[in-house]
Design an enzyme around this catalytic site. Sequence first.
Site, mmCIF file in Angstrom:
data_model
loop_
_atom_site.group_PDB
_atom_site.id
_atom_site.type_symbol
_atom_site.label_atom_id
_atom_site.label_comp_id
_atom_site.label_asym_id
_atom_site.label_seq_id
_atom_site.Cartn_x
_atom_site.Cartn_y
_atom_site.Cartn_z
ATOM 1 N N GLY A 14 9.172 71.031 80.754
ATOM 2 C CA GLY A 14 10.126 71.420 79.701
ATOM 3 C C GLY A 14 11.100 72.474 80.186
ATOM 4 N N GLN A 15 11.958 72.890 79.253
ATOM 5 C CA GLN A 15 12.994 73.898 79.528
ATOM 6 C C GLN A 15 12.413 75.218 80.028
ATOM 7 O OE1 GLN A 15 16.527 75.069 77.362
ATOM 8 N NE2 GLN A 15 15.102 74.937 75.633
ATOM 9 N N ILE A 16 11.439 75.749 79.293
ATOM 10 C CA ILE A 16 10.870 77.048 79.680
ATOM 11 C C ILE A 16 10.152 76.904 81.015
ATOM 12 C CG2 ILE A 16 9.180 78.831 79.066
ATOM 13 C CD1 ILE A 16 9.911 78.347 76.123
ATOM 14 N N ASN A 107 0.563 70.594 65.829
ATOM 15 C CA ASN A 107 0.250 71.630 66.809
ATOM 16 C C ASN A 107 -1.201 72.075 66.732
ATOM 17 O OD1 ASN A 107 2.559 72.234 68.550
ATOM 18 N ND2 ASN A 107 3.604 72.416 66.590
ATOM 19 N N VAL A 131 2.769 80.433 74.135
ATOM 20 C CA VAL A 131 4.221 80.550 73.937
ATOM 21 C C VAL A 131 4.687 79.508 72.915
ATOM 22 C CG1 VAL A 131 6.474 80.348 75.084
ATOM 23 C CG2 VAL A 131 4.556 81.438 76.279
ATOM 24 N N GLY A 132 4.096 78.328 72.971
ATOM 25 C CA GLY A 132 4.505 77.213 72.104
ATOM 26 C C GLY A 132 4.374 77.576 70.634
ATOM 27 N N ASN A 133 5.387 77.237 69.858
ATOM 28 C CA ASN A 133 5.420 77.626 68.438
ATOM 29 C C ASN A 133 4.700 76.642 67.521
ATOM 30 O OD1 ASN A 133 6.794 80.100 68.305
ATOM 31 N ND2 ASN A 133 8.704 79.054 68.865
ATOM 32 N N ASP A 161 10.549 89.015 71.475
ATOM 33 C CA ASP A 161 11.047 89.827 70.359
ATOM 34 C C ASP A 161 11.144 91.291 70.781
ATOM 35 O OD1 ASP A 161 10.756 87.577 68.284
ATOM 36 O OD2 ASP A 161 8.755 87.728 69.141
ATOM 37 N N ARG A 164 14.092 91.666 73.100
ATOM 38 C CA ARG A 164 15.327 91.567 72.316
ATOM 39 C C ARG A 164 15.593 92.891 71.593
ATOM 40 N NH1 ARG A 164 13.849 85.577 69.856
ATOM 41 N NH2 ARG A 164 14.995 84.357 71.430
ATOM 42 N N HIS A 189 5.455 85.969 65.524
ATOM 43 C CA HIS A 189 6.670 85.585 66.253
ATOM 44 C C HIS A 189 7.464 84.629 65.371
ATOM 45 C CE1 HIS A 189 9.581 84.122 69.047
ATOM 46 N NE2 HIS A 189 9.135 82.896 68.889
HETATM 47 P P1 NAX Z 1 10.736 71.636 75.665
HETATM 48 O O1 NAX Z 1 10.718 70.628 74.580
HETATM 49 O O2 NAX Z 1 11.898 71.692 76.614
HETATM 50 O O3 NAX Z 1 9.426 71.462 76.565
HETATM 51 C C1 NAX Z 1 8.161 71.328 76.015
HETATM 52 C C2 NAX Z 1 7.357 70.456 76.957
HETATM 53 O O4 NAX Z 1 6.017 70.463 76.488
HETATM 54 C C3 NAX Z 1 7.824 69.015 76.991
HETATM 55 O O5 NAX Z 1 8.080 68.621 78.327
HETATM 56 C C4 NAX Z 1 6.651 68.239 76.383
HETATM 57 O O6 NAX Z 1 6.448 66.973 76.984
HETATM 58 C C5 NAX Z 1 5.499 69.181 76.689
HETATM 59 N N1 NAX Z 1 4.345 69.017 75.797
HETATM 60 C C6 NAX Z 1 4.321 68.721 74.475
HETATM 61 N N2 NAX Z 1 3.058 68.616 74.037
HETATM 62 C C7 NAX Z 1 2.263 68.852 75.088
HETATM 63 C C8 NAX Z 1 0.855 68.862 75.260
HETATM 64 N N3 NAX Z 1 0.027 68.584 74.245
HETATM 65 N N4 NAX Z 1 0.369 69.149 76.486
HETATM 66 C C9 NAX Z 1 1.194 69.397 77.515
HETATM 67 N N5 NAX Z 1 2.535 69.380 77.410
HETATM 68 C C10 NAX Z 1 3.059 69.120 76.210
HETATM 69 O O7 NAX Z 1 10.506 73.036 74.952
HETATM 70 P P2 NAX Z 1 10.744 74.512 75.525
HETATM 71 O O8 NAX Z 1 12.138 74.924 75.262
HETATM 72 O O9 NAX Z 1 10.237 74.597 76.922
HETATM 73 O O10 NAX Z 1 9.839 75.364 74.544
HETATM 74 C C11 NAX Z 1 8.436 75.239 74.551
HETATM 75 C C12 NAX Z 1 7.818 75.940 73.340
HETATM 76 O O11 NAX Z 1 8.102 77.323 73.364
HETATM 77 C C13 NAX Z 1 8.361 75.428 72.006
HETATM 78 O O12 NAX Z 1 7.265 75.281 71.116
HETATM 79 C C14 NAX Z 1 9.226 76.578 71.530
HETATM 80 O O13 NAX Z 1 9.351 76.613 70.130
HETATM 81 C C15 NAX Z 1 8.463 77.759 72.068
HETATM 82 N N6 NAX Z 1 9.176 79.035 72.172
HETATM 83 C C16 NAX Z 1 8.467 80.168 71.927
HETATM 84 C C17 NAX Z 1 9.013 81.431 72.065
HETATM 85 C C18 NAX Z 1 8.203 82.658 71.807
HETATM 86 O O14 NAX Z 1 8.776 83.749 71.885
HETATM 87 N N7 NAX Z 1 6.899 82.607 71.523
HETATM 88 C C19 NAX Z 1 10.433 81.595 72.430
HETATM 89 C C20 NAX Z 1 11.011 80.407 73.109
HETATM 90 C C21 NAX Z 1 10.571 79.069 72.589
HETATM 91 O O15 NAX Z 1 11.371 78.731 71.480
#
Ligand code: NAX
Length: 328
Positions: A14-16, A107, A131-133, A161, A164, A189
């Site tokens: 993913g992006q992060i 989730n 990290v995942g929301n 946060d 920021r 968060h």
């Molecule tokens: P992306 O959608 O670019 O990447 C997520 C990746 O996770 C995808 O490649 C997907 O295939 C994979 N994935 C999904 N379910 C999975 C599973 N069960 N096992 C393994 N891989 C799995 O998202 P990205 O921008 O990288 O963000 C990831 C998460 O971080 C999102 O939930 C986002 O909301 C959350 N964030 C949390 C932040 C925080 O401060 N806690 C800030 C940044 C971000 O928004």
Amino acid sequence: SKSPMRVAVTGAAGQIGYSLLFRIANGDMLGKDQPVILQLLEIPDEKAQKALKGVMMEIDDCAFPLLAGMTAHSDPMTAFKDVDVALLVGARPRGPGMERKDLLEANAQIFTVQGKALDAVASRNVKVLVVGNPANTNAYIAMKSAPSLPAKNFTAMLRLDHNRALSQIAAKTGKPVASIEKLCVWGNHSPTMYADYRFATIDGQSVKDMINDHEWNRDTFLPTVGKRGAAIIEARGLSSAASAANAAIDHVRDWVLGTNGKWTTMGIPSDGSYGIPEGTMFGFPVTTENGEYTIVQGLEIDEFSRERINVTLKELQEERDGVKHLVG
Ligand code: NAX
């Protein structure tokens, strides 16, 4: 030389992930003398696995001296085997027409499975950062799904946060970010988090006295920090990624290597401090030493702060109630 530490990253394609993996392999997270083995998890989907291979080719091409190994996985039971650090980044994003409740449930399923896998195969000292929301609730679910691991090993990311808030205070006061101490963020968060500079100092001087503007706090600072994620999406067309990866690096580095008495913010299971019910995954001011965090104690909570803390606590309790039937 040190033996390698095993680091699992989920959502690695993913992006992060694309910002995070290179920095871990470069030694930014665990130290410039600490070899690492990356154990990368993606969903079994062919496209995701192929994208992961592509990222791994690029990591190979960096020829990082500290990278002692790297594997791709589609099953958490192999991805989490013997890991010392687990960064749970992958999560189910909100799809079109998806209700908040559906998002929570999707989730909850992911983090139940991953919590159980950590429980079964990870190092008994594994440090987990979610990290995942919704990050706090996902961390809570993983913790509850891993009863044989210490609850204190499960944390949620509030550090973005926190960072920021630091940058907003630096801009407001015209002082360098590095000069700001004793800032913290309470709660979830989410836009309800409460960034608190009442105790913050710059060169020993009170930040609250320097700013001396309650309206700015309430009407500008808190909304700016709280809605920063939405502002980034609006400007960039994509959600925060490099700054989120940076915050994850900061969180784990401070947890493992210590803060030397300085405060930071971590989402951690409450021990009952400040009236936050035990077990609630909540952002607290902490210091860290020898791989352990300690909540900063004895802070006065005034009426405004208590109200803010109650709002973010209530939101967390509602999220938890939404998945109670899945977690127990
Ligand atoms: P992306 O959608 O670019 O990447 C997520 C990746 O996770 C995808 O490649 C997907 O295939 C994979 N994935 C999904 N379910 C999975 C599973 N069960 N096992 C393994 N891989 C799995 O998202 P990205 O921008 O990288 O963000 C990831 C998460 O971080 C999102 O939930 C986002 O909301 C959350 N964030 C949390 C932040 C925080 O401060 N806690 C800030 C940044 C971000 O928004």
